[in-house]
Motif scaffolding. Structure first.
Motif, short mmCIF file in Angstrom:
data_model
loop_
_atom_site.label_atom_id
_atom_site.label_comp_id
_atom_site.label_asym_id
_atom_site.label_seq_id
_atom_site.Cartn_x
_atom_site.Cartn_y
_atom_site.Cartn_z
N PHE A 114 0.84 -1.20 0.00
CA PHE A 114 0.00 0.00 0.00
C PHE A 114 0.87 1.24 0.00
N ARG A 115 0.67 2.08 -0.98
CA ARG A 115 1.39 3.36 -1.00
C ARG A 115 0.45 4.45 -1.48
N ASN A 116 0.40 5.52 -0.72
CA ASN A 116 -0.49 6.61 -1.09
C ASN A 116 0.18 7.47 -2.15
N GLU A 117 0.29 6.92 -3.36
CA GLU A 117 0.96 7.63 -4.45
C GLU A 117 0.13 8.87 -4.81
N THR A 118 0.82 9.99 -5.06
CA THR A 118 0.07 11.20 -5.39
C THR A 118 -0.43 11.12 -6.83
N GLY A 175 -2.81 3.91 -14.43
CA GLY A 175 -3.43 2.60 -14.28
C GLY A 175 -2.64 1.78 -13.27
N VAL A 176 -2.55 0.47 -13.53
CA VAL A 176 -1.93 -0.41 -12.55
C VAL A 176 -0.41 -0.23 -12.47
N ILE A 177 0.15 0.59 -13.37
CA ILE A 177 1.59 0.84 -13.27
C ILE A 177 1.91 1.59 -11.98
N ARG A 178 0.99 2.41 -11.54
CA ARG A 178 1.19 3.10 -10.26
C ARG A 178 -0.09 3.04 -9.46
N GLY A 179 -0.26 1.94 -8.74
CA GLY A 179 -1.45 1.78 -7.92
C GLY A 179 -1.20 2.25 -6.50
N ARG A 180 -2.30 2.49 -5.78
CA ARG A 180 -2.14 2.78 -4.34
C ARG A 180 -2.14 1.48 -3.56
N LEU A 212 0.45 -5.25 -6.27
CA LEU A 212 1.11 -6.52 -5.96
C LEU A 212 2.60 -6.39 -6.23
N MET A 213 3.38 -6.77 -5.26
CA MET A 213 4.82 -6.76 -5.47
C MET A 213 5.38 -8.13 -5.11
N LYS A 214 6.29 -8.60 -5.94
CA LYS A 214 7.14 -9.69 -5.48
C LYS A 214 8.32 -8.99 -4.85
N ILE A 223 9.76 2.51 -18.00
CA ILE A 223 9.03 2.09 -16.80
C ILE A 223 9.93 1.15 -15.99
N GLU A 224 10.02 1.42 -14.71
CA GLU A 224 10.83 0.53 -13.85
C GLU A 224 10.01 -0.70 -13.48
N LEU A 225 10.53 -1.86 -13.89
CA LEU A 225 9.83 -3.12 -13.57
C LEU A 225 10.33 -3.75 -12.29
N GLY A 226 11.62 -3.60 -12.07
CA GLY A 226 12.18 -4.24 -10.90
C GLY A 226 13.42 -3.50 -10.45
N HIS A 227 13.75 -3.70 -9.20
CA HIS A 227 14.84 -2.97 -8.60
C HIS A 227 15.55 -3.91 -7.64
N ILE A 228 16.85 -4.02 -7.74
CA ILE A 228 17.58 -4.86 -6.78
C ILE A 228 18.61 -4.01 -6.05
N PHE A 229 18.64 -4.16 -4.75
CA PHE A 229 19.48 -3.32 -3.87
C PHE A 229 20.38 -4.15 -2.99
N LYS A 230 21.60 -3.69 -2.79
CA LYS A 230 22.39 -4.23 -1.69
C LYS A 230 22.11 -3.32 -0.49
N GLY A 288 12.74 -6.06 -5.57
CA GLY A 288 11.30 -5.93 -5.84
C GLY A 288 10.96 -6.04 -7.32
N ILE A 289 9.76 -6.56 -7.57
CA ILE A 289 9.21 -6.56 -8.94
C ILE A 289 7.74 -6.19 -8.83
N GLY A 290 7.28 -5.30 -9.68
CA GLY A 290 5.85 -4.97 -9.72
C GLY A 290 5.14 -5.97 -10.61
N VAL A 291 4.25 -6.77 -10.02
CA VAL A 291 3.60 -7.84 -10.79
C VAL A 291 2.62 -7.24 -11.81
N GLU A 292 1.77 -6.33 -11.36
CA GLU A 292 0.83 -5.72 -12.32
C GLU A 292 1.57 -4.91 -13.38
N ARG A 293 2.71 -4.32 -12.96
CA ARG A 293 3.49 -3.54 -13.93
C ARG A 293 3.94 -4.42 -15.09
N ILE A 294 4.27 -5.68 -14.79
CA ILE A 294 4.69 -6.57 -15.87
C ILE A 294 3.55 -6.71 -16.87
P1 ATP Z 1 8.83 4.00 -8.47
O1 ATP Z 1 10.09 4.78 -8.58
O2 ATP Z 1 8.23 3.63 -9.80
O3 ATP Z 1 7.86 4.59 -7.51
P2 ATP Z 1 9.94 2.47 -6.37
O4 ATP Z 1 11.37 2.82 -6.48
O5 ATP Z 1 9.11 3.13 -5.36
O6 ATP Z 1 9.26 2.60 -7.82
P3 ATP Z 1 10.37 -0.10 -5.14
O7 ATP Z 1 10.06 0.42 -3.80
O8 ATP Z 1 11.77 -0.47 -5.45
O9 ATP Z 1 9.82 0.89 -6.26
O10 ATP Z 1 9.38 -1.33 -5.46
C1 ATP Z 1 9.75 -2.45 -6.25
C2 ATP Z 1 8.90 -2.55 -7.49
O11 ATP Z 1 7.52 -2.46 -7.19
C3 ATP Z 1 9.15 -1.45 -8.51
O12 ATP Z 1 10.26 -1.75 -9.30
C4 ATP Z 1 7.85 -1.46 -9.30
O13 ATP Z 1 7.89 -2.45 -10.31
C5 ATP Z 1 6.82 -1.86 -8.26
N1 ATP Z 1 6.06 -0.70 -7.77
C6 ATP Z 1 6.49 0.28 -6.96
N2 ATP Z 1 5.52 1.17 -6.71
C7 ATP Z 1 4.43 0.73 -7.39
C8 ATP Z 1 3.09 1.20 -7.53
N3 ATP Z 1 2.69 2.30 -6.90
N4 ATP Z 1 2.23 0.50 -8.31
C9 ATP Z 1 2.64 -0.62 -8.94
N5 ATP Z 1 3.89 -1.12 -8.85
C10 ATP Z 1 4.77 -0.46 -8.08
#
Ligand code: ATP
Ligand code: MG
Length: 562
Positions: free
Chosen positions: A136-140, A145-150, A153-155, A400-407, A436-442
């Motif tokens: 859950f994120r209160n995105e502004t 669409g589902v690319i930026r949901g509030r 689903l995240m793996k 579009i960022e699909l996934g992010h890997i961090f140390k 992280g990977i955004g499932v709906e984003r895929i």
């Molecule tokens: P963004 O910069 O797009 O907000 P983020 O850096 O906040 O992404 P992470 O916290 O690393 O993203 O989350 C891991 C993954 O979850 C992202 O790579 C993205 O695929 C997905 N994700 C993040 N925020 C959302 C969202 N609001 N709706 C759908 N998928 C999301």
């Protein structure tokens, strides 16, 4: 699946709240419905795609010994206060009003809490723990669409290691798993190194999909695969074409001239003869940053060049420091430290502000007049610049960022006391990674990459159904019985088939739905072709059509889907 039994509310019209293609098509194809801004219901066809993507992710995570967890979304606020992230997330975090709970936007805290209680020794490590769950994120103003949901689903997975080398290994395993996941989904993606920013730690990488709907901007080289977010991307810089003779410095009265464009118009000089001044506070001391012409300061690069704390100076500070307002500031006779973008190296006969309102100075020679100036790469890479690796022309694209890997390091394990004992009985904080990977984003990215004006064109790898079987006029007995028989055969052969068996909609309506829904193959049973014992097979992506003997349909389809 028979369409007559499937809840599949397709739409002809573009939904009013949708702007980007994937959002429009997901609503039109009956995959999702909007409940409220950034909150979506997945209808059966949409959810089928979520399950397919999730299965691929599970397969590849399990292959690197990932273990799937199911973690609570409702978290005690106190847990998040221990890592300082109630404040760090700020407005983005949903909080429950009448209880001290938050809705988890990610799960580092919960994972570190479990590790703190149950990991005791180096023998318990390494671990890779993952989940595919709602965040859950209160995105502004979510508008994508589902690319930026509030609610989305995240793996996410978390690696727990005893040594930095262990973390490197877990990180590399994830990078490889991610490549397999996105390839198995049929996505064209690229990888960029990114700064790990607020998450802390060292080393991170983003997996991106090129798309006009993207919110990130990246520079990519199609020749050598160099790719980087424009915040950090660099390119070859052409040497400054220095004039043979340097003119004398001269004050020029420039009433009401503030911007580089105004200055170049007024003096009838190209903008690249102007050096733009920007004043920043570096650890609360002023620093003048000079850029060529209209180039903007890339603040990420500025920050990494300077280190420490950097912020733009406020207008009242500008006046106090320089004696002039923005638009009249320059490098000559300034008390500030001066740095410049590399494009200005060896520049001469340049114009800049005179530190006196309504005046500029001409004839500036960077070598002669500002010898103390240090040069850094501070500009944004532009499309067409030469790749610093191979010299080919860079493209600058939205992505579009699909996934992010961090140390991650030990930030969260330290805050929550997740420790282990090494071989000699010494205590250390567990070293974590987060992935992280955004499932709906895929799903949305698949549509962004695979569509035309009529609808979706699912790649064969991951289409919800491989075949869209369509009986043109189901009131015709021959059509119905042939279509039923083919449907039965396809099911027996495990060919995922969506069967348009409706007898109350027109042929045109069915064809439009088939193109909108986008299954890779359409098998069309019509009276005319049946009279010649034939059916039509259409490739949705290419539009190619072929007529096939009824007896050959199964074999032809089988060969096309493998
Ligand atoms: P963004 O910069 O797009 O907000 P983020 O850096 O906040 O992404 P992470 O916290 O690393 O993203 O989350 C891991 C993954 O979850 C992202 O790579 C993205 O695929 C997905 N994700 C993040 N925020 C959302 C969202 N609001 N709706 C759908 N998928 C999301
Ligand atoms: Mg975000």
């Amino acid at each position: 699946m028979r369409i007559s039994k499937l809840f599949l509310p397709t739409l002809k019209e573009v939904p009013t709240d949708a702007v980007i293609t994937s959002h429009i098509l997901m609503v039109r194809a009956g995959m999702i419905r909007t409940l409220s801004a950034g909150i979506y219901s997945f209808l059966p066809l949409g959810y089928k795609m979520i399950k397919k993507v999730s299965a691929i992710i599970q397969r590849e995570m399990d292959a690197i010994d990932g273990q799937e967890f199911h973690l609570p979304a409702l978290n005690p606020k106190e847990l998040w206060e221990q890592t300082g992230r109630v404040e760090a997330f700020g407005e983005t975090m949903f909080q429950i009003k009448n209880r001290d709970y938050v809705l988890a936007p990610t799960h580092e805290e919960v994972i570190a809490e479990i590790a703190a209680n149950h990991i005791k020794s180096y023998r318990d490590l390494p671990q890779i723990w993952y989940q595919i769950q709602t965040k859950f994120r209160n995105e502004t103003r979510p508008r994508s669409g589902v690319i930026r949901g509030r609610e989305f689903l995240m793996k996410d997975s978390y690696s727990l290691d005893a040594t930095p080398e262990g973390l490197d290994k877990s990180y590399d395993l994830h990078a490889e798993a991610y490549r397999k996941i996105f390839s198995a989904c049929g996505l064209k993606f690229f990888e960029v190194g990114a700064s790990s920013g607020a998450m802390g730690g060292s080393g991170s990488q983003e997996f991106m999909v090129e798309s006009d709907a993207g919110e990130d901007t990246c520079a990519i080289c199609d020749n050598c695969n160099y790719a980087a977010n424009v915040e950090v991307a660099s390119a070859k810089v052409a040497d400054f074409k220095r004039n043979e003779t340097s003119e004398e410095l001269k004050d020029i009265h420039t009433p009401n001239i503030r911007t580089i464009d105004e200055l170049s118009d007024f003096l009838k000089i190209p903008t690249v003869r102007c050096a733009k001044s920007r004043v920043y506070m570096h650890n609360e001391k002023p620093i003048l940053v000079l850029m060529l012409g209209n180039d903007e300061v890339n603040e990420s690069k500025l920050l990494s060049a300077l280190g420490g704390k950097v912020r733009p100076a406020h207008p009242d500070e500008l006046k106090e420091i320089t004696g002039a307002d923005a638009g009249s500031i320059g490098p000559i006779e300034t008390r500030m430290r001066v740095i410049a973008d590399v494009k200005l190296l060896n520049a001469n006969n340049m114009f800049s502000g005179a530190n006196k309102n309504d005046y500029h100075i001409g004839g500036i020679d960077f070598v002669r007049d500002i010898p103390q100036c240090k040069f850094f790469d501070l500009h944004f890479v532009e499309a067409g610049s030469g790749c610093s690796n191979c010299g080919s022309k860079l493209r600058v694209v939205k992505a579009i960022e699909l996934g992010h890997i961090f140390k991650l390091g030990t930030k969260y394990s330290e805050a929550l006391g997740a420790k282990f004992l090494d071989e000699s009985g010494k205590e250390h904080s567990i070293i974590m990674g987060s992935y992280g990977i955004g499932v709906e984003r895929i799903v949305a990215c698949l549509i962004e990459q695979n569509h035309d004006s009529k609808g979706i064109k699912w790649p064969m790898e991951i289409a919800p159904f491989k075949v869209h079987l369509l009986g043109v006029n189901m009131k015709n007995d021959n059509v119905r019985s042939t279509a039923d028989k083919i449907y039965y055969e396809f099911n027996e052969s495990d060919i995922e088939t969506l069967y348009d068996d409706r007898n109350d909609v027109s042929a045109g309506f069915k064809f439009n739905d088939a193109d909108l829904l986008g299954m890779p193959l359409q098998v069309i049973i019509g009276e005319k072709n049946l009279a010649h014992n034939r059916v039509e097979i259409k490739n949705r992506a290419t539009g190619e059509k072929q007529l096939v003997e009824i007896g050959q349909v199964l074999r032809t389809v089988q060969s096309l889907i493998t």
